[in-house]
Design an enzyme around this catalytic site. Structure first.
Site, PDB file in Angstrom:
ATOM      1  CG  HIS A  99      43.824  35.195  35.924  1.00  0.00           C
ATOM      2  ND1 HIS A  99      43.892  34.088  35.097  1.00  0.00           N
ATOM      3  CD2 HIS A  99      44.961  35.894  35.720  1.00  0.00           C
ATOM      4  CE1 HIS A  99      45.028  34.114  34.434  1.00  0.00           C
ATOM      5  NE2 HIS A  99      45.697  35.199  34.781  1.00  0.00           N
ATOM      6  CG  HIS A 101      46.504  40.314  36.482  1.00  0.00           C
ATOM      7  ND1 HIS A 101      47.518  39.647  37.118  1.00  0.00           N
ATOM      8  CD2 HIS A 101      46.225  39.585  35.376  1.00  0.00           C
ATOM      9  CE1 HIS A 101      47.842  38.567  36.422  1.00  0.00           C
ATOM     10  NE2 HIS A 101      47.069  38.509  35.357  1.00  0.00           N
TER      11      HIS A 101
END
Ligand code: DGP
Length: 136
Positions: A99, A101
């Protein structure tokens, strides 16, 4: 990946505050934000880290992340924005589905504005650069 919380969010089995979705990429607000508007961009396919992520998935995530960065920046009236991606526990990765950010930043928000850099001993910088080049 059945045990992966982000795979469950992708499948709609867990709720999320969704910002964006296409065939390859999904983006939603981080549940434990550094600042309000902290957003995650993830590939729908399950890969753990940057090391395994295929190039086409990376490109798809980067295109979406750039668009969303602008929207997060505007939508939160931020003064800055960090784009961060953690790999493996020592680097702060807690969810094993890669992921990215997007963290809106504000003056005196107590996150960070510089890290504790450690200068190289004499000659070590060049030596390490050569070693890394040898690993491509
Ligand atoms: P990292 O430490 O880089 O692995 O970041 C994981 C982030 O994921 C962390 O900031 C909190 C967020 N997070 C963990 N579980 C959930 C969840 O169930 N929903 C949402 N929206 N975010 C989550």
């Amino acid at each position: 990946m059945p045990d992966c919380i982000f795979c469950q969010i992708i499948k709609g089995q867990l709720p999320s505050a969704k910002i964006y979705e296409d065939e390859r990429v999904i983006s939603f607000l981080d549940i434990n934000p550094v600042n309000p508007g902290h957003t995650l961009v993830i590939p729908k396919a399950h890969y753990k880290t940057i090391f395994e992520l295929p190039e086409e998935e990376l490109i798809a995530c980067m295109k979406v992340a750039q668009k969303i960065a602008g929207a997060v920046f505007k939508g939160t009236n931020a003064a800055g924005l960090n784009f961060i991606q953690n790999n493996l526990r020592p680097a702060g990765q807690h969810v094993d589905h890669i992921h990215f950010h997007l963290i809106p930043r504000f003056p005196q928000d107590n996150f960070y504005t510089s890290w504790p850099g450690k200068p190289y001993p004499q000659g070590e910088l060049e030596k390490l650069a050569k070693k890394i080049i040898g690993c491509f």
